[in-house]
Design a protein around this motif. Structure first.
Motif, PDB file in Angstrom:
ATOM      1  N   ASP A 108     -42.680 -36.272 -16.403  1.00  0.00           N
ATOM      2  CA  ASP A 108     -41.397 -36.025 -15.749  1.00  0.00           C
ATOM      3  C   ASP A 108     -41.218 -36.874 -14.497  1.00  0.00           C
ATOM      4  O   ASP A 108     -40.117 -37.000 -13.976  1.00  0.00           O
ATOM      5  N   GLN A 118     -35.554 -44.426 -16.589  1.00  0.00           N
ATOM      6  CA  GLN A 118     -35.477 -43.237 -15.749  1.00  0.00           C
ATOM      7  C   GLN A 118     -35.110 -43.644 -14.322  1.00  0.00           C
ATOM      8  O   GLN A 118     -35.607 -44.652 -13.821  1.00  0.00           O
ATOM      9  N   GLU A 122     -43.271 -30.263  -6.129  1.00  0.00           N
ATOM     10  CA  GLU A 122     -43.357 -30.766  -7.505  1.00  0.00           C
ATOM     11  C   GLU A 122     -44.512 -30.064  -8.206  1.00  0.00           C
ATOM     12  O   GLU A 122     -45.562 -30.650  -8.466  1.00  0.00           O
ATOM     13  N   LYS A 178     -34.667 -32.400 -17.044  1.00  0.00           N
ATOM     14  CA  LYS A 178     -35.767 -32.769 -16.143  1.00  0.00           C
ATOM     15  C   LYS A 178     -37.003 -31.894 -16.330  1.00  0.00           C
ATOM     16  O   LYS A 178     -38.074 -32.227 -15.838  1.00  0.00           O
ATOM     17  N   GLU A 179     -36.877 -30.763 -17.051  1.00  0.00           N
ATOM     18  CA  GLU A 179     -38.012 -29.863 -17.280  1.00  0.00           C
ATOM     19  C   GLU A 179     -38.641 -30.030 -18.655  1.00  0.00           C
ATOM     20  O   GLU A 179     -39.608 -29.351 -18.976  1.00  0.00           O
ATOM     21  N   ALA A 233     -28.826 -35.346 -19.883  1.00  0.00           N
ATOM     22  CA  ALA A 233     -28.897 -35.577 -18.436  1.00  0.00           C
ATOM     23  C   ALA A 233     -27.610 -36.235 -17.931  1.00  0.00           C
ATOM     24  O   ALA A 233     -27.077 -35.865 -16.879  1.00  0.00           O
TER      25      ALA A 233
END
Length: 549
Positions: free
Chosen positions: A68, A188, A251, A387-388, A510
């Protein structure tokens, strides 16, 4: 992406997954020879098996979190490189310490491959379309699981056990090349990241102590002992500290807020039960074939094909149906019920049960696992935010491995106790059969008294029947104990929210979420501006209402 582009991208992933499974299973039939050649003890044998499982379980969520935060393609190639380099060095092992150390590094690489293949799939295939590609992963899993022991036995007999560690190297080289050439992932956005080092250390310490305790308790020391108190107490302290750290980390390795998501929480429960079924049956069915039906290592691999066939065939069909109709719940409920039925039926077998029936029971269990195991990851990826996805996917794999490792250790301890009880109840019959064999009987009796069993297919019929019946009933006993765990899988799947599968990839979701957030911000800004105009300009109500419309 077109179907052709997806298939091109999946070639490297599938090859990498095959390398991981092959390198793990190819040594299973040669471990007795390896430990004998390296003068290893029974404790070393346990650690050679446990070290890889332990490292895989611990590293899976860490790889998922890194996915991630950074370049997934690079991480995938790095995990594959760690795995194959460790395998190559293991082939030159001069003692068990060196072998166990390299097996740890193999596990670290395998954890990355386990987590990252699922995460990368989410990048290039939408949840709605992903089902029909799951059959390919099932096929690779079945091929590696069944083919590994067969290849390993042949290499050990024909060449040398060291070549079992080298056989995966050419496949790995091809996999790294294919990933570089064919896997094209969306860029990303770059952002500043922080690594949760405290979380990594505490998770590693807590889970390691727990798994080491489960692996050694009952064989190296008693379950109720000072060692148990120290190890379990230390594990609990480390895991409680891990929870505290995760709640405060910016994080976290495993964001505890994800457990607010009902789909993720129930999938974790189901994954633990599936892990016991998947890993437990693969270990103990092999023992059943060798110790209760007199098969050698190669034959036992062939005799477990019905289970892998069920997993492969049914997972392919189920995946295609999910992609076609977009419905997953009925399929997964059916699979969890088949898992329970398969384990229960395997709990009724004996050493002389008709093998056609045993094959049917194995096929049913494999079919149930095929309908549930991969799809648990699919529905979790569909339920969490883009994002998870990485940490959620690796979380499911982590708890599946954790359940499998603990389940194998506990069920193995229960089986050892049951075997001892059954052989004890037949001691007079066994001693009489051994005495009737003269000098040959003395050697067999000494081996049994020392805790080891000769190759069952080489024993005289009078002794062989007693040994086979004891082990056959013991394996059935642990399957019957494991069966109720499948009720947890059924309940977890039944109570999961029946969310529709998205037709967007991770990046598309996203982008959509970002666009929605911008639109919402713009609407709020318009409302603020209009209210300010009304406040300062008399008679603007009508004009503002028109502007809003």
């Amino acid at each position: 992406m077109t179907h052709r582009q997806v298939m091109q991208s999946l070639t490297g992933l599938l090859m990498g997954m095959f390398v991981s499974i092959l390198a793990g299973t190819v040594v299973s039939t040669s471990l007795p020879v390896i430990l004998s050649d390296l003068h290893g003890s029974q404790t070393a044998y346990t650690w050679v098996v446990t070290a890889t499982l332990l490292a895989t379980t611990i590293s899976t969520p860490i790889w998922g979190k890194l996915a991630d935060l950074s370049n997934r393609k690079l991480l995938l190639q790095l995990s594959l490189l760690i795995f194959v380099v460790a395998s190559a060095i293991a082939g030159f092992s001069q003692d068990t310490s060196m072998l166990i150390t390299m097996r740890v590094f193999q596990g670290l690489g395998a954890g990355g491959l386990t987590a990252l293949t699922q995460i990368v799939m989410a990048d290039i295939i939408s949840p709605r379309e992903r089902g029909k590609y799951m059959g390919l992963f099932g096929a690779v899993m079945a091929l590696g699981t069944v083919g590994g022991p067969l290849i390993g036995g042949f290499i050990t007999d024909a060449i040398n056990w060291r070549w079992n560690f080298f056989v995966a190297l050419p496949f790995a080289a091809v996999a790294i090349f294919l990933i570089q050439k064919t896997l094209h992932l969306p860029e990303q956005p770059k952002r500043k990241v922080t690594i949760d080092y405290a979380g990594i250390v505490l998770l590693t310490a807590g889970v390691s102590l727990l798994l080491i305790w489960v692996s050694l308790a009952g064989s190296q020391f008693d379950w109720a002992s000072t060692n148990t108190l120290l190890m379990v107490g230390g594990a609990m302290v480390a895991l409680i500290a891990f929870v505290i750290v995760e709640l405060r980390a910016s994080e976290p390795i495993i964001p505890l807020t994800m457990f607010k998501n009902r789909t993720f929480t129930l999938s974790v429960v189901a994954s633990i039960s599936v892990g016991v079924s998947m890993f437990g049956t693969s270990v103990f069915l092999a023992q059943y074939m060798q110790l209760a039906r007199g098969a050698n290592a190669t034959q036992s691999g062939l005799m477990t094909i019905p289970m892998m066939a069920g997993l492969l065939i049914i997972s392919t069909i189920a995946g295609a149906m999910i992609s076609k109709y977009g419905k997953w719940k009925a399929i997964m409920v059916t699979g969890s019920i088949l898992q329970l039925v398969g384990l229960y039926l395997l709990g009724t077998i004996h050493y002389d049960t008709n093998f056609v029936l045993v094959s049917l029971y194995m096929f049913l269990l494999g079919a149930g696992l095929g309908m549930v195991m991969q799809n648990l990851v699919l529905i979790v990826q569909n339920a969490v935010t883009p994002k998870e996805i990485g940490v959620a996917s690796s979380g499911i794999a982590f708890f599946r491995s954790l359940g499998g490792t603990i389940g194998v250790s506990v069920l193995g301890a229960l089986m050892a106790t049951k075997v001892g009880d059954l052989l004890g109840s037949k001691s007079a019959e066994l001693q009489a059969a051994i005495a009737a064999l003269g000098d040959q009987g003395k050697a067999i009796g000494a081996a049994i008294a020392g805790g080891s069993i000769p190759a069952v297919h080489t024993l005289p019929d009078s002794v062989r029947t007693i040994i086979e019946s004891s082990y056959g009933d013991s394996v059935a006993y642990i399957f019957m104990i494991a069966a109720p765990l499948s009720i947890l899988t059924i309940l977890a799947v039944v109570f999961m929210p029946n969310l529709a599968l998205s037709s967007q990839t991770r990046q598309e979701r996203a982008d959509t979420d970002a666009a929605d957030a911008m639109l919402e911000a713009a609407e709020l800004n318009l409302v603020d501006v209009s209210e300010s105009l009304i406040a300062v300009t008399p008679g603007m109500d009508t004009e503002v209402a028109t502007a809003r419309r």
